[in-house]
Scaffold this motif. Structure first.
Motif, short mmCIF file in Angstrom:
data_model
loop_
_atom_site.label_atom_id
_atom_site.label_comp_id
_atom_site.label_asym_id
_atom_site.label_seq_id
_atom_site.Cartn_x
_atom_site.Cartn_y
_atom_site.Cartn_z
N ARG A 58 0.80 -1.21 0.00
CA ARG A 58 0.00 0.00 0.00
C ARG A 58 0.84 1.27 0.00
O ARG A 58 0.32 2.35 -0.18
CB ARG A 58 -0.91 0.01 1.22
N LEU A 59 2.15 1.12 0.22
CA LEU A 59 3.03 2.29 0.29
C LEU A 59 4.19 2.14 -0.69
O LEU A 59 4.65 1.03 -0.96
CB LEU A 59 3.60 2.44 1.70
N CYS A 60 4.69 3.28 -1.18
CA CYS A 60 5.89 3.26 -2.01
C CYS A 60 7.09 2.96 -1.10
O CYS A 60 6.98 2.96 0.12
CB CYS A 60 6.07 4.61 -2.72
N VAL A 61 8.24 2.72 -1.70
CA VAL A 61 9.43 2.35 -0.92
C VAL A 61 9.80 3.46 0.07
O VAL A 61 10.10 3.18 1.23
CB VAL A 61 10.61 2.02 -1.86
N ALA A 62 9.78 4.71 -0.37
CA ALA A 62 10.17 5.81 0.51
C ALA A 62 9.24 5.93 1.71
O ALA A 62 9.68 6.07 2.86
CB ALA A 62 10.18 7.13 -0.28
N CYS A 63 7.94 5.85 1.49
CA CYS A 63 6.97 5.95 2.59
C CYS A 63 7.05 4.73 3.51
O CYS A 63 6.90 4.85 4.73
CB CYS A 63 5.56 6.14 2.06
N GLN A 64 7.30 3.55 2.93
CA GLN A 64 7.43 2.35 3.75
C GLN A 64 8.66 2.45 4.64
O GLN A 64 8.62 2.09 5.81
CB GLN A 64 7.53 1.10 2.87
N ASN A 65 9.77 2.96 4.10
CA ASN A 65 10.98 3.15 4.90
C ASN A 65 10.72 4.11 6.05
O ASN A 65 11.17 3.88 7.17
CB ASN A 65 12.13 3.66 4.04
N GLU A 66 10.01 5.19 5.77
CA GLU A 66 9.69 6.17 6.81
C GLU A 66 8.80 5.55 7.89
O GLU A 66 9.03 5.74 9.09
CB GLU A 66 8.99 7.38 6.19
N GLN A 67 7.82 4.78 7.48
CA GLN A 67 6.93 4.12 8.44
C GLN A 67 7.71 3.11 9.29
O GLN A 67 7.50 3.02 10.50
CB GLN A 67 5.79 3.41 7.72
N ASP A 68 8.61 2.37 8.68
CA ASP A 68 9.42 1.40 9.41
C ASP A 68 10.30 2.09 10.44
O ASP A 68 10.49 1.59 11.55
CB ASP A 68 10.28 0.56 8.46
#
Length: 88
Positions: A58-68
């Motif tokens: 549901r998220l792009c790589v950049a947003c997933q990294n930020e969420q992680d």
């Protein structure tokens, strides 16, 4: 050998329970369902390779990294019961 009033194998049962809890939490966080073509957060296109590699993304790589990075660590329960851990 059991310690104090604990039954034989109690320590291993606690370890197994902790591992089972961690696995359950990890599985609950796995994405499910149909992958999105655009990120929920920033509306950037999600590459086809990412959508195929990880179903339900549901998220792009950049947003997933930020969420992680922002995700808080789960501390779990204090099952040791040691004097040292009770003082914290």
């Amino acid at each position: 050998m059991a310690n104090g009033w604990a039954k034989e194998g109690a320590v291993q049962e606690q370890i197994d329970s902790t591992v089972d809890d961690a696995l359950r939490r990890a599985r609950d966080q796995l994405p499910r369902g149909e992958s999105l073509s655009h990120c929920e957060e920033c509306d950037a296109a999600i590459p086809q390779a990412r959508r195929e590699a990880l179903k339900g993304v549901r998220l792009c790589v950049a947003c997933q990294n930020e969420q992680d990075r922002n995700q808080t660590r789960f501390s779990g329960y204090n099952r040791r019961g040691s004097k040292d851990s009770q003082l914290r």
